[in-house]
Design a protein around this motif. Sequence first.
Motif, PDB file in Angstrom:
ATOM      1  N   GLY A  26       0.770  -1.343   0.063  1.00 45.55           N
ATOM      2  CA  GLY A  26       0.047  -0.074  -0.074  1.00 45.55           C
ATOM      3  C   GLY A  26       0.997   0.854   0.230  1.00 45.55           C
ATOM      4  O   GLY A  26       0.195   2.511  -0.462  1.00 45.55           O
ATOM      5  N   GLY A  27       1.819   1.527   0.077  1.00 45.86           N
ATOM      6  CA  GLY A  27       2.928   2.776   0.217  1.00 45.86           C
ATOM      7  C   GLY A  27       2.914   3.411  -0.530  1.00 45.86           C
ATOM      8  O   GLY A  27       3.370   4.690  -1.185  1.00 45.86           O
ATOM      9  N   LEU A  28       3.629   2.442  -1.764  1.00 47.65           N
ATOM     10  CA  LEU A  28       3.921   2.958  -3.198  1.00 47.65           C
ATOM     11  C   LEU A  28       1.939   4.128  -3.718  1.00 47.65           C
ATOM     12  O   LEU A  28       2.744   5.359  -4.241  1.00 47.65           O
ATOM     13  CB  LEU A  28       3.246   2.085  -4.335  1.00 47.65           C
ATOM     14  N   ILE A  29       0.638   3.872  -3.990  1.00 49.33           N
ATOM     15  CA  ILE A  29      -0.190   4.527  -3.801  1.00 49.33           C
ATOM     16  C   ILE A  29       0.002   6.047  -2.269  1.00 49.33           C
ATOM     17  O   ILE A  29      -0.001   6.819  -2.590  1.00 49.33           O
ATOM     18  CB  ILE A  29      -1.333   4.172  -4.259  1.00 49.33           C
ATOM     19  N   LEU A 151      15.608   3.698  -1.714  1.00 47.58           N
ATOM     20  CA  LEU A 151      15.649   5.029  -1.902  1.00 47.58           C
ATOM     21  C   LEU A 151      14.542   5.887  -2.527  1.00 47.58           C
ATOM     22  O   LEU A 151      14.022   7.139  -2.070  1.00 47.58           O
ATOM     23  CB  LEU A 151      16.093   4.874  -3.686  1.00 47.58           C
ATOM     24  N   PHE A 152      13.084   4.968  -2.325  1.00 47.89           N
ATOM     25  CA  PHE A 152      11.626   5.396  -2.894  1.00 47.89           C
ATOM     26  C   PHE A 152      11.209   5.389  -1.758  1.00 47.89           C
ATOM     27  O   PHE A 152       9.553   5.367  -1.765  1.00 47.89           O
ATOM     28  CB  PHE A 152      11.346   4.813  -4.236  1.00 47.89           C
ATOM     29  N   GLY A 153      11.322   4.635  -0.727  1.00 49.49           N
ATOM     30  CA  GLY A 153      10.674   3.775   0.341  1.00 49.49           C
ATOM     31  C   GLY A 153       8.817   3.302  -0.191  1.00 49.49           C
ATOM     32  O   GLY A 153       8.504   3.252   0.331  1.00 49.49           O
ATOM     33  N   VAL A 154       9.655   2.215  -0.660  1.00 44.83           N
ATOM     34  CA  VAL A 154       8.577   0.880  -1.304  1.00 44.83           C
ATOM     35  C   VAL A 154       9.008  -0.508  -0.976  1.00 44.83           C
ATOM     36  O   VAL A 154       7.834  -0.802  -2.076  1.00 44.83           O
ATOM     37  CB  VAL A 154       7.972   1.333  -3.397  1.00 44.83           C
ATOM     38  N   GLY A 155       9.786  -0.682  -0.904  1.00 40.33           N
ATOM     39  CA  GLY A 155       9.951  -1.838  -0.601  1.00 40.33           C
ATOM     40  C   GLY A 155      10.682  -2.973  -1.317  1.00 40.33           C
ATOM     41  O   GLY A 155      11.095  -4.080  -1.155  1.00 40.33           O
ATOM     42  N   GLY A 156      10.788  -2.636  -2.985  1.00 39.68           N
ATOM     43  CA  GLY A 156      11.387  -3.039  -3.782  1.00 39.68           C
ATOM     44  C   GLY A 156      10.555  -4.346  -4.373  1.00 39.68           C
ATOM     45  O   GLY A 156      10.811  -4.479  -4.844  1.00 39.68           O
TER      46      GLY A 156
END
Length: 250
Positions: A26-29, A151-156
């Motif tokens: 859910g972090g991406l959105i 880098l982007f905080g999305v867990g890969g």
Amino acid sequence: MLMDFVMYSALGVALGAMGGLFGIGGGLIAIPVLGLWFGLDQQMAQGTALVMSVPNVLVALYRYNQRNRIDWRQALPLVVMSFCFAWLGAMLAVGLDQRVIRWGFVGFLLAITLYNLIKLYGTVGHNPKGARYGWPWFGVLGAVAGTTGGLFGVGGAVVAAPVLTSVFGTSQIMAQGLSLALAAPSTSVTLLTYAAHQEVNWLMGIPMAIGGLLSISWGVKVAHALPERVLRGLYCGFLLICAGLLAIKA
């Protein structure tokens, strides 16, 4: 204060369901939503989204493993390498200008979407049962995914899932399970790094995490009920929406 808690919890419910559906926590959105509608800068949005992502990823991983057992011989190199490289990516992120990070994130999402669309419409559908490559290559993927996740905080997971399906030849469901295994440690170490640099809004992140935990299992259930090509198509549309929201903010 109570209304804020309810609002952030409701947001977490919506994001948690999508995180379970696509296997990304859910972090991406959450990142473009927090930046566009709540005015958080890029690093703060990424750090706050991680508060929700960490428990969501852990619950989604448990649910995926219940339905489709994860091969931990493949997952272990992903987990170890992503953990190590996520810290390096997060340390780089907290020191960069937020506009550089945001535009980098937009380009990153568009590249992943294009890659997914090419594989979705450029090949004949099939039902792979396992991976084409052995564990050393899972370690390489873990390093790349961990770095971009930090880098982007999305867990890969957003990097790992399409590579696992297209390059390694796994099914979408198998790829999302392995991606969650990769994301579990990398999101945790990334959150700790952002928190150490005061790039987390806990008052927003905690109710979002509670809301996400209420809905993520539902998202996982829906993911297992959808046809393979439909799930991949929805994933591409989801990434395009995220990129568009970030571009508006930038």
